[in-house]
Design an enzyme around this catalytic site. Structure first.
Site, PDB file in Angstrom:
ATOM      1  N   ASP A 447      78.320 -56.583  92.693  1.00 31.44           N
ATOM      2  CA  ASP A 447      79.378 -56.117  91.794  1.00 31.44           C
ATOM      3  C   ASP A 447      78.817 -55.161  90.748  1.00 31.44           C
ATOM      4  OD1 ASP A 447      81.901 -55.975  90.649  1.00 31.44           O
ATOM      5  OD2 ASP A 447      82.152 -58.144  90.500  1.00 31.44           O
ATOM      6  N   ASP A 515      90.911 -55.725  92.649  1.00 31.90           N
ATOM      7  CA  ASP A 515      91.101 -57.079  92.133  1.00 31.90           C
ATOM      8  C   ASP A 515      92.566 -57.491  92.197  1.00 31.90           C
ATOM      9  OD1 ASP A 515      88.484 -57.631  91.624  1.00 31.90           O
ATOM     10  OD2 ASP A 515      88.556 -57.074  89.500  1.00 31.90           O
TER      11      ASP A 515
HETATM   12  C1  GLA Z   1      84.896 -58.516  89.173  1.00 32.74           C
HETATM   13  C2  GLA Z   1      85.202 -58.557  90.654  1.00 32.74           C
HETATM   14  C3  GLA Z   1      85.887 -59.850  90.990  1.00 32.74           C
HETATM   15  C4  GLA Z   1      85.023 -61.016  90.559  1.00 32.74           C
HETATM   16  C5  GLA Z   1      84.678 -60.914  89.088  1.00 32.74           C
HETATM   17  C6  GLA Z   1      83.658 -61.948  88.686  1.00 32.74           C
HETATM   18  O1  GLA Z   1      86.066 -58.434  88.430  1.00 32.74           O
HETATM   19  O2  GLA Z   1      85.961 -57.451  91.041  1.00 32.74           O
HETATM   20  O3  GLA Z   1      86.171 -59.927  92.362  1.00 32.74           O
HETATM   21  O4  GLA Z   1      83.860 -61.020  91.335  1.00 32.74           O
HETATM   22  O5  GLA Z   1      84.130 -59.636  88.777  1.00 32.74           O
HETATM   23  O6  GLA Z   1      83.313 -61.861  87.369  1.00 32.74           O
END
Ligand code: GLA
Length: 691
Positions: A447, A515
């Site tokens: 990420d 997300d």
């Molecule tokens: C980001 C990602 C999510 C999740 C969060 C965790 O927002 O896009 O899918 O992994 O971080 O903190």
């Protein structure tokens, strides 16, 4: 095909030719980008009224290598400043080197020690042409590179040129828009250190009349995951030039004596059959020439993030894993919250060891449990970041991007590590390598949750290079981890779809595209994504209803059918799903396993009939149709759904009803969908071509 005495070259692909010439002033000029031409036809381009050797007075020539020379007032894709302050380039053609699939033009500056190489590469079986640029300082004094675009594409004259682009923001990525191109320069790009949610490095140009299934289109995409810009310039007479490159204004790169700057690949594609055929040619290119393991279909993963966020124990993860395995999931991914002091988003980023309260015996027991359930095990990391409240930041406060006498702006209580620093990159690599060596981790979700701010590097004599070296070092770490852990598979995530591009896809296996897991919003996000990237990399979770972000309530089948158009995954809180939903989920997972090769590796066609939208995937004898209808109006019945690309003389059996349909009828009249008349109706339809 070089015609030596005319200095004309054609880069030929199965269906297209890209013809360039070096004119009498040694300028590289694009003459044709369109249907394939024979050598004789290509030569005839020189007889056209606007040939480079008979310029039309008052018209600015279009250069394929946008290197600033006299009278070039339009966009310059290559801009440098020599040590004495001189800016213009005067390039002399040195040679054209042809090697298998590659054509490289070499130029040198008339006076200064600079060599410019522009390379075109074609691959068998695709109409995509890859271009890169290399600038080499052959002297000793520093040269400042203000701009080094990988490619400048000359699009042929069009009546009403139109631009298709993907724009968006967090939770609303890859929104497709098509607009008439205004005169002047239209610039899209990112200054955030990542590809960005706001724009994706891809555009399509058409003459304003192309449809999904007809009309010529010209497209380009940049394989780079840092900052970038695409400049679309419409000249006074309507001609269009598209310049594509990494970096952003006003940063510059210093090139020391003997150093070479290599740009990322800008890929270009011309297709004759409309937007869907361009999209599908991009997908084929990604599968054949970009992805590391294109032959693999992706497993159905379960991700624990929306179920638990930061609030969980190892036992919670095990319970989720049991439920996911029972549903048929094949890979269990534990998301954020497992390491350091990371029990909320205020602490722990940077400390990549298991949280001792949650995992007193390390990750081993959970991994064993997941593997025991017949699933692979994956884990979330965000290696380019620190929380100020972390052991790593306390030990190395100088390791983040910052500027003297300036604040360090936090986003989500985190700062960006200066990955451009070799010592920081080495440290990150070592921590991850250790994590992967000590634990049986099959999959990593990588990420990157915040853009750069105060992007400084105190002590460096060339701080701007951080914008390039961060991405290069990221690539190097990923490449090294993959080489040393060949079974490892990687998902790229950046607060959803903030870092999706062909650079990242060259070294990852799938991407998290948003997300926003609301199935209704996802239809548009997935449709934009599919303009360029294949379903094989498009992670799509089924989550809870009401959706945690939008609060929309959507039936389970609809949520599944939308996610089944990509790499199906489950991300809901299975601890609270009813037995009925759990059982229906298992059925739909099992349906997906049957259609998976067609979805992930097949040819995609967008579908529409009244209020119904959907996609068709074809592979071999299998045709899969996924359709969704949010709502009907006035109780109108759904029209029949016309399918694309079927053999009109073949017959197809509908897996739902057993009925046999003629290809010709499916194409010209359509398929009866039989959807539930109520809102949020959806279906998966399998058609098999009969022998
Ligand atoms: C980001 C990602 C999510 C999740 C969060 C965790 O927002 O896009 O899918 O992994 O971080 O903190």
């Amino acid at each position: 095909m070089p015609a030596r005495d005319t200095r004309l070259w054609s880069i030929d692909t199965p269906n297209t030719s890209y013809v360039v010439t070096v004119d009498e002033h040694d300028r590289l000029r694009g003459l044709h980008w369109g249907p394939r031409l024979s050598p004789e036809q290509a030569l005839a381009l020189l007889d056209l009224p606007e040939s480079p050797f008979r310029p039309v007075v008052g018209r600015e020539p279009r250069f394929d290598l946008g290197a600033g020379s006299a009278f070039q007032y339009g966009h310059n894709g290559v801009q440098v400043r020599f040590a004495d302050g001189t800016r213009d380039l005067e390039l002399v053609f040195a040679e054209a080197i042809e090697e298998e699939g590659d054509l490289t033009f070499v130029f040198t500056d008339r006076h200064y020690p600079l060599e410019v190489r522009t390379r075109y590469r074609s691959h068998p079986g695709t109409d995509v042409i890859e271009r890169t640029l290399a600038l080499r300082n052959t002297g000793t004094e520093q040269i400042e590179v203000v701009r080094a675009d990988s490619a400048t594409w000359v699009v042929p004259g069009l009546d009403t040129p139109r631009l298709s682009q993907l724009h968006g923001e967090w939770g609303a990525e890859t929104q497709l828009t098509r607009t008439t191109i205004p005169h002047g320069e239209t610039v899209i790009g990112s200054r955030r250190g990542i590809t960005s949610h706001q724009a994706n490095p891809w555009v399509v140009i058409d003459d304003g009349a192309a449809t999904e299934t007809s009309g010529p289109v010209w497209s380009t995409a940049l394989a780079w995951s840092g900052t970038w810009r695409i400049t679309v310039e419409k000249g006074p007479t309507g001609s269009v030039v598209v310049s594509v490159g990494f970096g952003h204004d006003p940063i510059a790169i210093r090139l020391g004596g003997g150093e070479t700057l290599e740009t990322p690949i800008a890929a270009g594609l011309h297709t004759a059959g409309g937007f869907a055929s361009a999209a599908s040619a991009w997908h084929d290119y990604a599968l054949a020439h970009v992805l590391p393991h294109p032959e693999e279909v992706r497993p159905i993963l379960y991700n624990s993030w929306e179920a638990t966020e930061f609030d969980f124990t190892a036992e919670d993860q095990m319970r989720l894993a049991d439920r996911a395995a029972a549903m048929g999931c094949e890979l269990f991914v534990m998301d954020d919250g497992w390491f350091g002091a990371r029990v909320n988003d205020r602490a722990g980023l940077g400390d990549w060891t298991p949280n001792p309260d949650r995992f007193p015996d390390g990750l081993g027991p959970l991994i064993k449990h997941v593997h025991g359930n017949g699933m692979r095990f994956g884990i979330w990391v965000e290696p380019e970041m620190v929380n100020p409240d972390s052991d790593l930041y306390r030990a190395h406060p100088d390791w983040v991007y910052h500027q003297p006498h300036r604040r360090r702006s936090e986003v989500r209580q985190q700062l960006v590590l200066n990955l451009a620093r070799p010592d920081v990159a080495d440290y990150i690599h070592a921590r991850l390598d250790e994590l992967l060596s000590e634990n049986e981790i099959d999959f990593v979700k990588w990420d990157m949750n915040r853009p750069f701010t105060e992007a400084g590097w105190p002590g460096s004599d060339d701080p701007d290079r951080l914008w390039f070296d961060h991405t290069r070092n990221l690539y190097a770490i990923l490449d090294r981890l993959r080489a040393d852990h060949p079974a490892l598979r990687i998902e790229s995530c950046s607060s959803g779809g903030g870092r999706v591009d062909f650079g990242m896809l060259r070294r990852t296996d799938q991407v998290w595209i948003s997300d926003n897991t609301d199935a209704v919003d996802r239809i548009a996000i997935q449709d934009g994504f599919a303009q360029v990237y294949p379903a094989r990399v498009m992670g799509a979770w089924v989550t809870d209803s009401p959706n945690p972000l939008t609060r929309r309530e959507v039936p389970l089948d609809f949520r599944f059918h939308v996610a089944m158009a990509g790499v199906l995954a489950v991300g809901g809180d299975l601890r609270i799903w009813s037995d009925e939903d759990q059982a229906r989920g298992a059925e739909l997972v099992s349906d997906y396993k049957r259609i998976r090769p067609a979805v992930q590796l097949g040819r995609r066609q967008p579908l529409r009939a009244g209020a119904v939208t959907g996609v068709q995937y074809d592979r071999g004898d299998q045709t899969v149709v996924l359709v969704w209808r949010k709502a009907r109006s006035f109780a109108y019945p759904d029209p029949l759904l016309k399918l694309h690309g079927l053999d009109p003389d073949a017959r197809y059996r509908d897996g739902r009803t057993g009925r046999v349909h003629h290809g010709a009828i499916l194409a010209t009249h359509g398929l009866e969908l039989g959807l539930d008349p109520a809102d949020y109706a959806s279906a998966m339809i399998e058609l098999t071509r009969l022998p």
